[in-house]
Design a protein around this motif. Structure first.
Motif, PDB file in Angstrom:
ATOM      1  N   MET A 143       2.909   8.618   5.900  1.00 40.60           N
ATOM      2  CA  MET A 143       2.740   7.724   5.394  1.00 40.60           C
ATOM      3  C   MET A 143       1.254   7.369   6.604  1.00 40.60           C
ATOM      4  O   MET A 143       0.714   6.671   6.770  1.00 40.60           O
ATOM      5  CB  MET A 143       4.138   6.646   5.195  1.00 40.60           C
ATOM      6  N   CYS A 144       1.810   8.007   7.810  1.00 43.55           N
ATOM      7  CA  CYS A 144       0.893   7.575   9.160  1.00 43.55           C
ATOM      8  C   CYS A 144      -0.453   9.020   8.365  1.00 43.55           C
ATOM      9  O   CYS A 144      -1.065   8.088   8.954  1.00 43.55           O
ATOM     10  CB  CYS A 144       1.515   8.444  10.377  1.00 43.55           C
ATOM     11  N   GLU A 145       0.011  10.050   8.131  1.00 47.07           N
ATOM     12  CA  GLU A 145      -1.485  10.319   7.568  1.00 47.07           C
ATOM     13  C   GLU A 145      -2.666   9.633   6.718  1.00 47.07           C
ATOM     14  O   GLU A 145      -3.472   9.763   7.124  1.00 47.07           O
ATOM     15  CB  GLU A 145      -0.907  11.804   8.250  1.00 47.07           C
ATOM     16  N   ARG A 146      -1.627   9.489   5.623  1.00 49.21           N
ATOM     17  CA  ARG A 146      -2.404   8.880   5.001  1.00 49.21           C
ATOM     18  C   ARG A 146      -2.730   7.138   4.925  1.00 49.21           C
ATOM     19  O   ARG A 146      -3.688   6.473   3.952  1.00 49.21           O
ATOM     20  CB  ARG A 146      -1.697   9.543   3.462  1.00 49.21           C
ATOM     21  N   LEU A 147      -1.911   6.744   5.785  1.00 48.99           N
ATOM     22  CA  LEU A 147      -2.498   4.951   5.006  1.00 48.99           C
ATOM     23  C   LEU A 147      -2.284   4.418   6.781  1.00 48.99           C
ATOM     24  O   LEU A 147      -3.128   3.476   7.231  1.00 48.99           O
ATOM     25  CB  LEU A 147      -1.374   4.882   4.564  1.00 48.99           C
ATOM     26  N   LEU A 148      -1.047   4.810   7.890  1.00 49.48           N
ATOM     27  CA  LEU A 148      -1.287   3.875   8.543  1.00 49.48           C
ATOM     28  C   LEU A 148      -1.581   3.707   9.669  1.00 49.48           C
ATOM     29  O   LEU A 148      -1.817   2.861  10.619  1.00 49.48           O
ATOM     30  CB  LEU A 148       0.750   4.192   8.876  1.00 49.48           C
ATOM     31  N   ALA A 149      -2.300   5.894  10.604  1.00 48.58           N
ATOM     32  CA  ALA A 149      -2.922   5.314  11.712  1.00 48.58           C
ATOM     33  C   ALA A 149      -4.487   6.092  11.027  1.00 48.58           C
ATOM     34  O   ALA A 149      -4.036   6.761  10.236  1.00 48.58           O
ATOM     35  CB  ALA A 149      -2.064   6.573  12.472  1.00 48.58           C
ATOM     36  N   SER A 151       0.714  -1.243   0.282  1.00 47.12           N
ATOM     37  CA  SER A 151       0.437   0.313   0.309  1.00 47.12           C
ATOM     38  C   SER A 151       1.445   1.202  -0.003  1.00 47.12           C
ATOM     39  O   SER A 151       0.539   2.390  -0.783  1.00 47.12           O
ATOM     40  CB  SER A 151      -0.753   0.105   1.411  1.00 47.12           C
ATOM     41  N   LEU A 152       1.800   1.116   0.697  1.00 44.73           N
ATOM     42  CA  LEU A 152       2.436   2.093   0.835  1.00 44.73           C
ATOM     43  C   LEU A 152       3.530   2.584  -0.448  1.00 44.73           C
ATOM     44  O   LEU A 152       3.658   3.986  -0.857  1.00 44.73           O
ATOM     45  CB  LEU A 152       4.083   1.977   1.659  1.00 44.73           C
ATOM     46  N   GLU A 153       4.186   1.675  -0.994  1.00 46.84           N
ATOM     47  CA  GLU A 153       4.737   1.812  -2.626  1.00 46.84           C
ATOM     48  C   GLU A 153       3.202   2.361  -3.314  1.00 46.84           C
ATOM     49  O   GLU A 153       3.925   3.121  -4.292  1.00 46.84           O
ATOM     50  CB  GLU A 153       4.880   0.391  -3.321  1.00 46.84           C
ATOM     51  N   ALA A 194      12.860   3.495  10.930  1.00 48.49           N
ATOM     52  CA  ALA A 194      11.992   4.534  11.483  1.00 48.49           C
ATOM     53  C   ALA A 194      11.006   3.909  12.630  1.00 48.49           C
ATOM     54  O   ALA A 194      10.624   2.319  11.929  1.00 48.49           O
ATOM     55  CB  ALA A 194      11.506   5.412  10.305  1.00 48.49           C
ATOM     56  N   ILE A 195      11.110   4.531  13.706  1.00 48.56           N
ATOM     57  CA  ILE A 195       9.958   3.224  14.569  1.00 48.56           C
ATOM     58  C   ILE A 195       8.515   4.156  14.712  1.00 48.56           C
ATOM     59  O   ILE A 195       8.626   5.665  15.369  1.00 48.56           O
ATOM     60  CB  ILE A 195      10.754   3.001  15.585  1.00 48.56           C
ATOM     61  N   ILE A 196       7.607   3.532  14.403  1.00 49.76           N
ATOM     62  CA  ILE A 196       5.681   4.017  14.498  1.00 49.76           C
ATOM     63  C   ILE A 196       5.657   3.975  15.890  1.00 49.76           C
ATOM     64  O   ILE A 196       5.230   2.444  15.553  1.00 49.76           O
ATOM     65  CB  ILE A 196       5.517   3.618  13.266  1.00 49.76           C
ATOM     66  N   SER A 197       5.458   4.319  16.752  1.00 55.72           N
ATOM     67  CA  SER A 197       3.781   3.313  17.134  1.00 55.72           C
ATOM     68  C   SER A 197       2.853   4.002  17.661  1.00 55.72           C
ATOM     69  O   SER A 197       2.972   5.521  17.772  1.00 55.72           O
ATOM     70  CB  SER A 197       4.959   3.718  19.166  1.00 55.72           C
ATOM     71  N   ILE A 198       1.164   3.445  16.892  1.00 54.13           N
ATOM     72  CA  ILE A 198       0.302   4.128  16.953  1.00 54.13           C
ATOM     73  C   ILE A 198      -0.570   3.657  17.975  1.00 54.13           C
ATOM     74  O   ILE A 198      -0.511   1.741  18.344  1.00 54.13           O
ATOM     75  CB  ILE A 198       0.113   3.486  16.253  1.00 54.13           C
ATOM     76  N   SER A 199      -1.489   4.276  19.108  1.00 58.33           N
ATOM     77  CA  SER A 199      -2.057   3.520  20.019  1.00 58.33           C
ATOM     78  C   SER A 199      -3.239   4.591  19.926  1.00 58.33           C
ATOM     79  O   SER A 199      -3.554   5.439  18.494  1.00 58.33           O
ATOM     80  CB  SER A 199      -1.456   3.388  22.001  1.00 58.33           C
ATOM     81  N   LEU A 200      -4.119   4.293  20.813  1.00 54.32           N
ATOM     82  CA  LEU A 200      -5.442   4.829  20.503  1.00 54.32           C
ATOM     83  C   LEU A 200      -5.617   5.827  21.720  1.00 54.32           C
ATOM     84  O   LEU A 200      -4.832   5.956  22.782  1.00 54.32           O
ATOM     85  CB  LEU A 200      -7.056   3.546  21.129  1.00 54.32           C
ATOM     86  N   ARG A 201      -6.262   6.381  20.745  1.00 51.68           N
ATOM     87  CA  ARG A 201      -6.294   8.202  21.924  1.00 51.68           C
ATOM     88  C   ARG A 201      -6.927   7.518  23.167  1.00 51.68           C
ATOM     89  O   ARG A 201      -7.975   7.282  23.088  1.00 51.68           O
ATOM     90  CB  ARG A 201      -7.059   9.333  21.239  1.00 51.68           C
ATOM     91  N   GLY A 202      -6.647   8.919  24.101  1.00 51.13           N
ATOM     92  CA  GLY A 202      -7.562   8.413  25.146  1.00 51.13           C
ATOM     93  C   GLY A 202      -8.673   8.597  25.375  1.00 51.13           C
ATOM     94  O   GLY A 202      -9.307   9.454  24.534  1.00 51.13           O
TER      95      GLY A 202
END
Lengths: 80, 80
Positions: B61-67, A24-26, B3-11
Protein backbone atom coordinates in the motif's frame (compact mmCIF):
# COMPACT_ATOMS: atom_id res chain seq x y z
CA UNK A 1 14.03 19.13 24.37
CA UNK A 2 11.83 17.12 22.03
CA UNK A 3 8.06 17.32 22.02
CA UNK A 4 5.72 15.20 19.92
CA UNK A 5 2.21 16.41 19.15
CA UNK A 6 -0.38 14.05 17.70
CA UNK A 7 -3.43 15.78 16.27
CA UNK A 8 -6.47 13.83 15.13
CA UNK A 9 -10.06 14.63 14.29
CA UNK A 10 -12.53 14.25 17.13
CA UNK A 11 -14.91 11.31 16.98
CA UNK A 12 -17.85 11.99 14.73
CA UNK A 13 -16.02 14.50 12.52
CA UNK A 14 -15.92 13.26 8.94
CA UNK A 15 -12.47 12.89 7.38
CA UNK A 16 -12.77 13.18 3.59
CA UNK A 17 -9.07 12.49 3.05
CA UNK A 18 -9.25 9.24 5.02
CA UNK A 19 -12.33 8.28 2.98
CA UNK A 20 -10.42 9.03 -0.22
CA UNK A 21 -7.50 6.86 0.93
CA UNK A 22 -9.89 4.02 1.77
CA UNK A 23 -11.56 4.33 -1.63
CA UNK A 24 -8.24 4.39 -3.50
CA UNK A 25 -6.95 1.37 -1.59
CA UNK A 26 -10.08 -0.53 -2.46
CA UNK A 27 -9.83 0.36 -6.14
CA UNK A 28 -6.24 -0.93 -6.10
CA UNK A 29 -7.52 -4.30 -4.90
CA UNK A 30 -6.94 -3.92 -1.16
CA UNK A 31 -10.48 -4.89 -0.25
CA UNK A 32 -9.93 -5.83 3.38
CA UNK A 33 -9.41 -2.35 4.85
CA UNK A 34 -12.05 -1.83 7.50
CA UNK A 35 -11.04 1.63 8.67
CA UNK A 36 -8.57 4.43 7.91
CA UNK A 37 -7.62 7.14 10.40
CA UNK A 38 -5.23 10.00 9.85
CA UNK A 39 -3.11 11.62 12.53
CA UNK A 40 -0.99 14.73 12.00
CA UNK A 41 2.18 14.42 13.99
CA UNK A 42 4.38 17.43 14.63
CA UNK A 43 7.78 16.97 16.26
CA UNK A 44 9.34 20.02 17.86
CA UNK A 45 12.82 20.62 19.16
CA UNK A 46 12.54 23.24 21.89
CA UNK A 47 15.12 25.24 23.74
CA UNK A 48 13.58 24.99 27.24
CA UNK A 49 14.96 24.07 30.62
CA UNK A 50 12.40 21.61 31.98
CA UNK A 51 9.58 19.30 30.99
CA UNK A 52 6.81 21.24 32.71
CA UNK A 53 7.67 24.44 30.87
CA UNK A 54 7.90 22.52 27.60
CA UNK A 55 4.51 20.90 28.07
CA UNK A 56 2.85 24.16 29.05
CA UNK A 57 4.33 25.93 26.05
CA UNK A 58 3.41 23.19 23.59
CA UNK A 59 -0.15 23.20 24.92
CA UNK A 60 -0.34 26.94 24.21
CA UNK A 61 1.04 26.34 20.70
CA UNK A 62 -1.67 23.75 20.06
CA UNK A 63 -4.45 25.98 21.29
CA UNK A 64 -3.25 29.04 19.41
CA UNK A 65 -1.96 27.62 16.14
CA UNK A 66 -1.34 23.93 15.62
CA UNK A 67 -4.73 22.35 16.29
CA UNK A 68 -8.31 23.40 15.72
CA UNK A 69 -9.83 22.54 19.10
CA UNK A 70 -13.35 22.64 17.69
CA UNK A 71 -12.81 19.58 15.52
CA UNK A 72 -9.42 18.24 16.57
CA UNK A 73 -8.03 16.58 19.67
CA UNK A 74 -4.32 16.64 20.44
CA UNK A 75 -1.92 14.70 22.59
CA UNK A 76 1.45 15.94 23.77
CA UNK A 77 4.31 13.60 24.49
CA UNK A 78 7.66 14.70 25.87
CA UNK A 79 10.05 11.76 25.60
CA UNK A 80 12.52 11.43 28.46
CA UNK B 1 -5.60 -6.09 12.88
CA UNK B 2 -4.24 -2.59 13.38
CA UNK B 3 -1.35 -1.17 11.36
CA UNK B 4 0.28 2.19 11.90
CA UNK B 5 2.20 3.87 9.09
CA UNK B 6 4.44 6.85 9.77
CA UNK B 7 5.47 8.77 6.67
CA UNK B 8 8.06 11.53 6.80
CA UNK B 9 10.15 13.41 4.30
CA UNK B 10 13.61 12.02 3.68
CA UNK B 11 16.55 13.95 5.07
CA UNK B 12 17.52 16.86 2.85
CA UNK B 13 14.04 17.31 1.39
CA UNK B 14 12.72 20.77 2.21
CA UNK B 15 9.39 20.91 4.05
CA UNK B 16 7.69 24.26 3.33
CA UNK B 17 4.78 23.49 5.68
CA UNK B 18 7.14 22.81 8.59
CA UNK B 19 8.93 26.07 7.78
CA UNK B 20 5.60 27.89 7.78
CA UNK B 21 4.71 26.40 11.17
CA UNK B 22 8.09 27.45 12.57
CA UNK B 23 7.63 30.97 11.21
CA UNK B 24 4.11 31.29 12.61
CA UNK B 25 5.19 30.02 16.03
CA UNK B 26 7.97 32.58 16.08
CA UNK B 27 5.64 35.41 15.12
CA UNK B 28 3.34 34.36 17.98
CA UNK B 29 6.23 34.82 20.37
CA UNK B 30 7.44 31.22 20.66
CA UNK B 31 11.02 32.10 19.86
CA UNK B 32 12.72 29.00 21.26
CA UNK B 33 11.68 26.49 18.60
CA UNK B 34 14.84 25.04 17.11
CA UNK B 35 13.26 22.59 14.67
CA UNK B 36 9.88 21.46 13.35
CA UNK B 37 9.27 18.11 11.67
CA UNK B 38 6.02 16.79 10.29
CA UNK B 39 5.03 13.14 10.13
CA UNK B 40 1.91 11.85 8.41
CA UNK B 41 0.50 8.99 10.37
CA UNK B 42 -2.09 6.66 8.88
CA UNK B 43 -3.79 4.06 11.04
CA UNK B 44 -5.43 1.14 9.28
CA UNK B 45 -7.75 -1.52 10.56
CA UNK B 46 -7.24 -4.57 8.38
CA UNK B 47 -9.13 -7.79 8.04
CA UNK B 48 -6.15 -10.17 7.81
CA UNK B 49 -5.25 -13.40 9.55
CA UNK B 50 -1.63 -12.83 10.57
CA UNK B 51 1.01 -10.17 11.13
CA UNK B 52 3.26 -11.18 8.24
CA UNK B 53 0.45 -10.87 5.72
CA UNK B 54 -0.56 -7.54 7.22
CA UNK B 55 2.95 -6.15 7.02
CA UNK B 56 3.48 -7.33 3.46
CA UNK B 57 0.17 -5.83 2.40
CA UNK B 58 0.76 -2.50 4.13
CA UNK B 59 4.20 -2.28 2.51
CA UNK B 60 2.55 -2.72 -0.89
CA UNK B 61 0.00 0.00 0.00
CA UNK B 62 2.83 2.38 0.89
CA UNK B 63 4.75 1.72 -2.31
CA UNK B 64 1.70 1.99 -4.55
CA UNK B 65 -0.33 4.76 -2.94
CA UNK B 66 0.37 6.07 0.53
CA UNK B 67 3.96 7.28 0.31
CA UNK B 68 6.08 8.86 -2.39
CA UNK B 69 9.25 6.76 -2.07
CA UNK B 70 11.30 9.34 -3.98
CA UNK B 71 11.00 11.93 -1.23
CA UNK B 72 9.37 10.09 1.66
CA UNK B 73 10.42 7.34 4.03
CA UNK B 74 7.86 5.22 5.84
CA UNK B 75 7.77 2.98 8.86
CA UNK B 76 5.20 0.29 9.50
CA UNK B 77 4.23 -0.75 13.00
CA UNK B 78 1.83 -3.58 13.78
CA UNK B 79 0.97 -3.40 17.49
CA UNK B 80 0.56 -6.76 19.22
Amino acid sequence: MKAIISISLRGGVLDPEARAIAGSLESLGFDNVRDVRRVRRIELDLDVADRDTAEEQVRAMCERLLANPVIEAYEIEIPA
